[in-house]
Design a protein around this motif. Structure first.
Motif, PDB file in Angstrom:
ATOM      1  N   ALA A  88       2.879  -2.220   7.816  1.00 52.37           N
ATOM      2  CA  ALA A  88       3.917  -3.071   7.563  1.00 52.37           C
ATOM      3  C   ALA A  88       3.126  -3.296   5.902  1.00 52.37           C
ATOM      4  O   ALA A  88       4.327  -2.800   4.805  1.00 52.37           O
ATOM      5  CB  ALA A  88       4.653  -4.275   7.567  1.00 52.37           C
ATOM      6  N   ASN A  89       2.102  -3.562   5.445  1.00 51.87           N
ATOM      7  CA  ASN A  89       1.750  -4.410   3.683  1.00 51.87           C
ATOM      8  C   ASN A  89       1.537  -2.626   2.879  1.00 51.87           C
ATOM      9  O   ASN A  89       1.621  -2.941   2.387  1.00 51.87           O
ATOM     10  CB  ASN A  89       0.378  -4.799   4.189  1.00 51.87           C
ATOM     11  CG  ASN A  89       0.535  -6.002   4.581  1.00 51.87           C
ATOM     12  OD1 ASN A  89       1.038  -6.855   4.215  1.00 51.87           O
ATOM     13  ND2 ASN A  89      -0.434  -6.234   5.246  1.00 51.87           N
ATOM     14  N   ILE A  90       1.010  -1.680   4.064  1.00 52.65           N
ATOM     15  CA  ILE A  90       1.001  -0.287   3.162  1.00 52.65           C
ATOM     16  C   ILE A  90       2.151   0.090   1.991  1.00 52.65           C
ATOM     17  O   ILE A  90       2.630   0.206   1.142  1.00 52.65           O
ATOM     18  CB  ILE A  90       0.772   0.369   4.205  1.00 52.65           C
ATOM     19  CG1 ILE A  90      -0.780  -0.132   4.928  1.00 52.65           C
ATOM     20  CG2 ILE A  90       1.012   2.091   2.874  1.00 52.65           C
ATOM     21  CD1 ILE A  90      -1.891   0.440   4.301  1.00 52.65           C
ATOM     22  N   TYR A  91       3.819   0.105   3.138  1.00 55.58           N
ATOM     23  CA  TYR A  91       4.947  -0.649   2.726  1.00 55.58           C
ATOM     24  C   TYR A  91       5.218  -1.137   1.398  1.00 55.58           C
ATOM     25  O   TYR A  91       5.979  -0.652   1.254  1.00 55.58           O
ATOM     26  CB  TYR A  91       6.180  -0.188   3.825  1.00 55.58           C
ATOM     27  CG  TYR A  91       5.846   1.385   4.748  1.00 55.58           C
ATOM     28  CD1 TYR A  91       6.324   2.322   4.164  1.00 55.58           C
ATOM     29  CD2 TYR A  91       5.223   1.774   6.067  1.00 55.58           C
ATOM     30  CE1 TYR A  91       6.991   3.738   4.149  1.00 55.58           C
ATOM     31  CE2 TYR A  91       5.385   2.870   6.181  1.00 55.58           C
ATOM     32  CZ  TYR A  91       6.161   4.005   5.481  1.00 55.58           C
ATOM     33  OH  TYR A  91       6.443   5.416   6.496  1.00 55.58           O
ATOM     34  N   THR A  92       5.188  -2.433   1.862  1.00 54.92           N
ATOM     35  CA  THR A  92       5.615  -2.991   0.738  1.00 54.92           C
ATOM     36  C   THR A  92       5.118  -2.957  -0.811  1.00 54.92           C
ATOM     37  O   THR A  92       5.399  -2.537  -1.386  1.00 54.92           O
ATOM     38  CB  THR A  92       4.283  -4.215   1.170  1.00 54.92           C
ATOM     39  OG1 THR A  92       4.962  -4.852   2.481  1.00 54.92           O
ATOM     40  CG2 THR A  92       5.340  -5.764   0.010  1.00 54.92           C
TER      41      THR A  92
ATOM     42  N   ALA B 278      -0.243  -3.726   9.205  1.00 49.93           N
ATOM     43  CA  ALA B 278      -0.504  -3.596   8.051  1.00 49.93           C
ATOM     44  C   ALA B 278      -0.217  -2.234   7.975  1.00 49.93           C
ATOM     45  O   ALA B 278      -0.437  -1.860   6.566  1.00 49.93           O
ATOM     46  CB  ALA B 278      -2.744  -3.343   9.163  1.00 49.93           C
TER      47      ALA B 278
END
Lengths: 368, 368, 368, 368
Positions: free
Chosen positions: A320-324, A318
């Motif tokens: 990592a998704n923010i950073y994506t 989750a």
């Protein structure tokens, strides 16, 4: 940092990417060489994306396997199943440690040969049975080992999936096609694909050895050439008994790996779809939910735990998704959907207003 | 690949490591500079471990913030809360994009100033509210947006934890100490720590704006100086109503973030401890369990999904654990516990025997 | 055996039948008199069905209430809410013990008057708050009383239903109509219907008294005249705090009564839809699932338990269903669907064959 | 109202009381005669308690079975297993309909003889397999019948209990003693006790007939003379396959009957410990939780449903418990713990105060 090469795992290959991601998470090893595909162009394209030096991208596994010991520490073999044997063999012969995807080889003769070879050359050889990596599987193993449930009497292990409840192999579905092909799969469909996880997990967790078995393999879906379901009765070296059920034709089931072990003084249950909980049922007492990350954990389970209790390990993804979204914004110069400074302002104001309301005996505060 | 710098996140700082891991998983950005600690030695030690060039390790955030735009793409600010404001400010003033940990700043005046500054300099500013990164939160948001439950009428969002049910802040517990200190925490304990996630999540998911609120903040544990529990009544711009409950003194609760949204034609429920499922309760029909990775997913939710349906996203960490044991074996030259070639041999033989038994009408086969 | 009369509970009245069934299950009392309806004909028809003597069927509650003490032991009042007060009063004035359905009366002045009256006449007066009858609610009460979770700090009790998420009261829906009518319901819709259960349950379980409250009642469904949702903040005599949420407009929720009590040394949670389990979360230990019927039960909980552990109490109704099919068969002389002797034959044969197969090393046995 | 006699079910016999309670709940039949025990005194004592006329209490089942058809409508046989055969036979020979407890008889020859006899005399003969009485089992049966999941391919049915994980039969435990005795039990322990429920349930729900089976019966607990665990592979007349697992030595399991049926277009799962839910997994769609009492129910399931959706059927027993406390109060003249008028007063006042607070913008109201 260790250096590794990958054989297989070309563009679009799911399992190769999983191995690379796991190694990125792990942080102990760096990808430095590859032969990702039979097509050198594809290997080069992917290699460039992954930051592998051009002169470390190879047309054939044999070339790659001639890398010097100093150049790489180990190779990861994630080709289709039928190519495991020659590729692992080439690496071992050249003294390279190997982690191979599961199932290992088509025949046990091949498998034994590889193990012998590794022993001769003094190199390590691993097979990536993922479920052994779960913290609460480790907990189960260590609890049984230290006698928490007494001698094991019975094991029920099942692994039902439902994605092959339809005849996908004739619809051009790539994953289904090679798995259901008697030649490419090595003679079993679901026994190799999911039954193999049961096979590994039970001795891993209990320490028992199968001494005798009786199996019925079924092809439940009409027209299918190989097994998509199977039931196996087992007996173990201690006299314990067991039963395994695996399926990929259990319509509607998703990934239901469950292991239940019953001993003289307690039972244990772990379900892969709720992996942070181990159910412990001590004889004559209320059942306990042992949770990843808490003080009841064994040392091995604690060492395998990456996030705080109650935060599923997917929490990191989750994040990592923010950073994506953030990185995509930077690349494109246009705000994609991620939590912004404006959200931050609103959040701080919310807290200020809550404090104010609370100080005034829960007074209503206007926020417009 | 993007390049990033980190401010804060020194040795032992949990949240800094989470950000670095998330970025490693993400694969889009590389750590190239850091000021991890007020102590330059600590920054240098950690920087070496992380492979950051020595001349990119700084004694103060100010020095780091003077990096040229070409040198880094963005900075990650993961210091203690009170240092967010000056560090973010320094970066923004020098035209660097920033991702800041939450909660954002101590006062909304500070927060607004930073947002203004980012707007002036034309740079992006993010605040890392993790829960927005969950695929099924995204699913919830997109289902509400497209009208799947009609106009929202009521929201119940709760976030109970129990780890501060004891007076940990006077026992030398570092995490508890700064959070419970009126000065360092910014005036709230649990409202800032967990209540802030509710604050972000509700508008993120529903699109509603709070227009009025009434709050009661409690200090349930005797002797505690700040709030460890709170209840907030809310009203939104559409006339919808809501209630929030947060706690860190709810003895025995772990990380129970749950959001329930009730609309004219359906309800939705998401629970962080079972994050791959979104419960959808359409008016007058049986409830549905929408599962991450399946065809019922919205495009945004699908884009945020990393593993196949039924494989919790922590599955990737299980994989990583296998590699940890394997890498440790290579480093130490001594076999640690990981699935080996011998396991592979046994597995292949198991399959052969199952096939043989099944072909012989489920005959028992001796395996010894 | 005790003798009872019923006022209200005419043909089609759900709650009256529930009281009669509960008394049949209980086995301590027998229905001997009734004034089931304002229409004497209806009372007579139902009375005949229920086996009540004709001369004990009355046109008005007043007549019934003039029964001598020797004739009946108690009366059950299950009329619509607005008639509770006069009917209970008539019985009490004539020295008859009363069990009255909830909610009790329209005003607290009426309620106090009835309590006074009961005290004066020396008769017992009960109000049938059902949830107090659950074994695991009793368990919760007794565990708190004996100090299992220390002093109570916070209570979260919620009761969301969704059946009034639509404007049923204008569609001719009888249950919705009188409940949503400001006059007949006594000024609240859902607060009286479901909120009242929370009100009773919390002091029953914790022993605490509400000293102060703040409430917001909502009408979430457009056009509704009374509350269908509400949030209440509470404070108790020990300084403990609480929050209640009730709703009948929580779309998709069914009957979600849940009570969570957090104390200094543990938490407890009970959910009405899974009533045989009490979750106990002792501070710093793994959570326990205390199950109805097991040795961990308190004496009061054990006394309230009717079926063996793991057999939901509805198991008795499954049994009753079998008998319904059987009795219908006897009445009609035509076999309805129930397990027959033929099923019994097949079952015995199955066991014989299993034994034979097992004795022959799991040989396949033909059953055709 | 029908009239019934009971053979067996003397003082302390659990199953006899269950049958009587089920018939009381059912309300269609009245107990009028009995031979509850081999000891006439015990029969007389219990008969008096149950309100059976003295001249209808018999010393032997044979005497009872000579009752005229007009005197009773049916007999319930709930003796120990070995006495089922002679008692049922005596009743059938005298033209009396019979409901017999399960397992039916010791041998299938006996069972067939009884079925023949019933057919000859034109009377009905039932065997009380309880689980057929659950509403959601009925739902499952009717959904399969109408084709909701297509042709059935595989069935997994399991029934693990753990109460015989210890050697209870040598400790004076009455229930364990006769079940574990090779003579009195009829040659099986757990196959007869719990395996028999699986045997009945699968054809009942699916309509399939077992054509072939292979079984392994285990004695997991050291020293046990009969089976306490077993695994059975099955094949059905349509070509479908199945596997059954039953156990009474699965340490920590309580009453885990679960049936899963997989068809061409969907899967269904029912778990006895959560009996109001049927999980429906349609091919390619999100899983549905079908709930007792809702519009998705089939007519047969609806007819078997006694309480509103979300109210577990044990809710009626909670009600009965309230009445037990109340009746005990009346009998003893001393208030036992039940909800009183004082509770009612407090409840009405609570509602008044909530309304007042809500009208005053959620003002706090003092209740002391």
């Amino acid at each position: 940092m260790l250096k590794y090469a990958m054989i297989g795992g070309g563009p679009g290959a799911f399992v190769g990417e999983v191995h690379r991601t796991a190694l990125a998470l792990n942080g102990q090893a760096k990808l430095v060489a590859g032969c990702f595909s039979r097509d050198l162009e594809k290997t080069r394209t992917l290699g460039a994306e992954l930051g592998v030096a051009e002169d470390r991208l190879y047309a054939t596994p044999e070339e790659l396997s001639r890398l010097e010991a100093g150049d790489i520490d180990f190779a990861v073999v994630v080709t289709s199943n039928e190519a495991h044997y020659p590729n692992v063999k080439a690496c071992l012969e050249n003294g390279i440690h190997v982690m191979c995807d599961k199932p290992f080889t088509h025949t046990s003769a091949q498998a034994e040969e590889l193990v012998e070879l590794a022993r001769d050359r003094g190199v390590f050889l691993g097979v990536s049975y993922t479920y052994a990596g779960y913290p609460m599987v480790r907990q189960m193993r260590e609890m049984i080992l230290r006698g928490d449930i007494g001698a094991v009497r019975f094991i029920n292990c099942e692994y039902p999936q439902g994605w092959l409840a339809e005849m996908l192999e004739t619809t051009g579905h790539i994953q289904a096609e090679w798995r259901a092909d008697p030649v490419r799969s090595g003679g079993t469909l679901s026994l190799g694909d999911v039954g193999s996880h049961i096979e590994y997990l039970v001795p891993h967790v209990t320490g028992l050895k199968v001494t005798r078995l009786a199996a019925r393999l079924d092809s439940l879906v009409e027209g299918r050439l190989l097994d998509d379901n199977g039931t196996i009765l087992t007996e173990y070296d201690t006299g314990a008994r067991g039963m395994y059920w695996y399926s990929q034709a259990a319509t509607g089931m998703v990934n239901g790996l469950k292991i239940r072990v019953f001993g003289e003084t307690g039972g244990l249950e772990w379900f892969q779809e709720d992996p942070d909980i181990l159910h412990h049922m001590p004889l004559g007492e209320s059942a306990r939910k042992i949770r990843r990350g808490t003080p009841d954990l064994t040392p091995g389970a604690m060492a395998y735990s990456h996030t705080p209790p109650g935060h599923p390990e997917g929490w990191l993804l989750a994040f990592a998704n923010i950073y994506t979204s953030f990185c995509n914004t930077l690349v494109d110069g246009e705000a994609v959907d991620f939590p912004t400074g404006e959200d931050g302002v609103r959040g701080v104001r919310f807290m200020e207003v809550c404090l104010e309301s609370s100080k005034n005996d829960t007074a209503w505060i206007d926020m417009t």
